[in-house]
Design a protein around this motif. Sequence first.
Motif, mmCIF file in Angstrom:
data_model
loop_
_atom_site.group_PDB
_atom_site.id
_atom_site.type_symbol
_atom_site.label_atom_id
_atom_site.label_comp_id
_atom_site.label_asym_id
_atom_site.label_seq_id
_atom_site.Cartn_x
_atom_site.Cartn_y
_atom_site.Cartn_z
ATOM 1 N N UNK A 104 1.046 -1.191 0.088
ATOM 2 C CA UNK A 104 -0.037 0.054 -0.069
ATOM 3 C C UNK A 104 0.786 1.327 -0.065
ATOM 4 N N UNK A 105 1.915 1.079 0.854
ATOM 5 C CA UNK A 105 2.846 2.092 0.730
ATOM 6 C C UNK A 105 3.527 2.696 -0.460
ATOM 7 N N UNK A 106 3.936 1.381 -1.266
ATOM 8 C CA UNK A 106 4.480 1.570 -2.507
ATOM 9 C C UNK A 106 3.552 2.078 -3.649
ATOM 10 N N UNK A 107 2.357 1.794 -3.442
ATOM 11 C CA UNK A 107 1.163 2.061 -4.264
ATOM 12 C C UNK A 107 0.949 3.818 -4.200
ATOM 13 N N UNK A 108 1.030 4.095 -2.744
ATOM 14 C CA UNK A 108 0.719 5.690 -2.578
ATOM 15 C C UNK A 108 1.956 6.358 -3.252
ATOM 16 N N UNK A 109 3.084 5.895 -3.147
ATOM 17 C CA UNK A 109 4.298 6.401 -3.592
ATOM 18 C C UNK A 109 4.165 6.409 -5.236
ATOM 19 N N UNK A 110 3.641 5.558 -5.947
ATOM 20 C CA UNK A 110 3.326 5.431 -7.179
ATOM 21 C C UNK A 110 2.437 6.634 -7.683
ATOM 22 N N UNK A 111 1.338 6.573 -7.035
ATOM 23 C CA UNK A 111 0.166 7.766 -7.328
ATOM 24 C C UNK A 111 0.852 9.023 -7.398
ATOM 25 N N UNK A 112 1.560 9.302 -6.370
ATOM 26 C CA UNK A 112 2.278 10.506 -6.351
ATOM 27 C C UNK A 112 3.299 10.849 -7.357
ATOM 28 N N UNK A 113 3.793 10.015 -7.998
ATOM 29 C CA UNK A 113 4.876 10.307 -8.910
ATOM 30 C C UNK A 113 4.329 10.142 -10.384
ATOM 31 N N UNK A 114 3.055 9.466 -10.573
ATOM 32 C CA UNK A 114 2.450 9.450 -11.897
ATOM 33 C C UNK A 114 1.843 10.445 -11.847
ATOM 34 N N UNK A 115 1.047 11.069 -10.729
ATOM 35 C CA UNK A 115 0.295 12.239 -11.014
ATOM 36 C C UNK A 115 0.953 13.589 -11.171
ATOM 37 N N UNK A 116 2.438 13.452 -10.590
ATOM 38 C CA UNK A 116 3.320 14.560 -10.630
ATOM 39 C C UNK A 116 3.784 14.649 -12.312
ATOM 40 N N UNK A 117 4.067 13.454 -12.863
ATOM 41 C CA UNK A 117 4.495 13.550 -14.340
ATOM 42 C C UNK A 117 3.578 14.185 -15.111
ATOM 43 N N UNK A 118 2.074 13.700 -14.887
ATOM 44 C CA UNK A 118 1.034 14.237 -15.719
ATOM 45 C C UNK A 118 0.749 15.696 -15.745
ATOM 46 N N UNK A 119 0.900 16.092 -14.413
ATOM 47 C CA UNK A 119 0.723 17.846 -14.093
ATOM 48 C C UNK A 119 1.754 18.394 -14.956
ATOM 49 N N UNK A 359 1.820 11.484 0.578
ATOM 50 C CA UNK A 359 2.595 11.393 1.470
ATOM 51 C C UNK A 359 2.653 11.186 3.023
ATOM 52 N N UNK A 360 1.225 11.463 3.321
ATOM 53 C CA UNK A 360 0.964 11.093 4.856
ATOM 54 C C UNK A 360 0.901 9.760 4.897
ATOM 55 N N UNK A 361 0.167 8.988 3.936
ATOM 56 C CA UNK A 361 0.325 7.464 3.847
ATOM 57 C C UNK A 361 1.563 6.794 3.955
ATOM 58 N N UNK A 362 2.714 7.539 3.263
ATOM 59 C CA UNK A 362 4.020 7.143 3.355
ATOM 60 C C UNK A 362 4.451 7.392 4.874
ATOM 61 N N UNK A 363 4.174 8.345 5.660
ATOM 62 C CA UNK A 363 4.654 8.864 6.958
ATOM 63 C C UNK A 363 4.314 7.439 7.646
ATOM 64 N N UNK A 364 2.938 6.772 7.616
ATOM 65 C CA UNK A 364 2.560 5.849 8.453
ATOM 66 C C UNK A 364 3.247 4.474 8.086
ATOM 67 N N UNK A 365 3.881 4.420 6.950
ATOM 68 C CA UNK A 365 4.628 3.134 6.583
ATOM 69 C C UNK A 365 5.840 3.262 7.331
#
Length: 418
Positions: A104-119, A359-365
């Motif tokens: 789940x932490x890895x997925x949260x990371x991936x979401x952030x990175x793909x969204x940033x590239x899209x923006x 990033x909050x999800x990452x913090x909990x991981x």
Amino acid sequence: MPKNLLVAPRVGHPWWRSAWLLGPALVAGVAYLDPGNVASNMTAGAHYGYLLVWVVVAGNVMAWLIQYLSAKLGIVTGQSLPEVLGTRIRNRWARRAYWLQAELVAMATDIAEVLGGAVALNLLFGIPLLLGGAITGAVSIVLLAMQTRRGPRHFEFVIIGLMAIIVIGFIAGLFVAPPDPGGVLGGMLPRFADSDSVLLAASILGATVMPHAIYAHSALTRDRFGSEEESRLPSIRTLLSITRWDVTVAMVIAGSVNLAILLLAAANLAGVEGTDSLEGAHAAITASLGPIIGTLFAVGLLASGLASTSVGAYAGAEIMHGLLTIRVPVLARRLVTLIPALIILGVGFDPTLALVLSQVVLSFGIPFALVPLVTLTAQRRTLGEYTNRRLTTALGVVFAALLITLNAVLLWLVATGA
């Protein structure tokens, strides 16, 4: 016990011959420069000025020790952290539960990175967000294919090149509009303003001390030094000394860029309307500092998304293989993990808010990666003569306690609506 046969002992390995051993920490360090960092630090600077400077600095200090311990585990044992845990957690259901939270932490990371590239692609070329996310994912697949077919060294060269673009893109604005030295100094005093500042602090730490970077670094050193001819490698002790330099360079770069993003926002975006989104921040930077700086910012964001999503996918594959002993082809796994990010883009959810929440999800991981790392590297049966010194273990325990406490406070604030 450590796999001391990984390298042959050698004496007098010249430092100038050791330069080729640098690289794994720089690749892992890209995780500290992902779009989630940009969103968290930009939001913190725009909303609270220099208030959370101390969080960025403290997070980077913690990250140095954590990344070194991860690299050391991979060098001495010849295994990644997920692999070691996969053999130590004997209960099948406990191992699966641990894998689930790490996944789940890895997925949260991936979401952030793909969204940033899209923006970034939208800012630079007007490409729709959903298509931009697909393009970002496609480029990451190409980079992962290079890592799989050409080896870790070629992958390192490409990622380090993207890191150089990231540095230029995010630091350039400070030369046009430098921050207030007094404000920066005042921001070194640890404090919060309200519950939202605690949320942002957790987000910054989640983006700075990233769990998937802890998993990835041990795998990167394993792959890099395990793939080299044994006759070319120095002793383990020399490798660890070189690794300390590698981690230092990587963390200085990552910390400087993260701090630059916050200071850029604090100096130029404080009180400006619409800066709570990456698009709004880009528009404000362009209006305040000129189109060149605005374009460099967008290019840096794009490089950040492309590099970090590749490293994140690598970490996710290692987590699954190490804990479940399931080897899913990296490229196939990459296609599956793109789905959550593309769904978020498709339904029109605010990309910047999704970045900060990820990033909050990452913090909990963090505790689930950090506590085992400190424990394993403090055990003589794991690292033998290379086990942590007492001070190192003590610092690791303190850092873990601080991060866990911050997460507990954050959970209480969210639950009570404070």
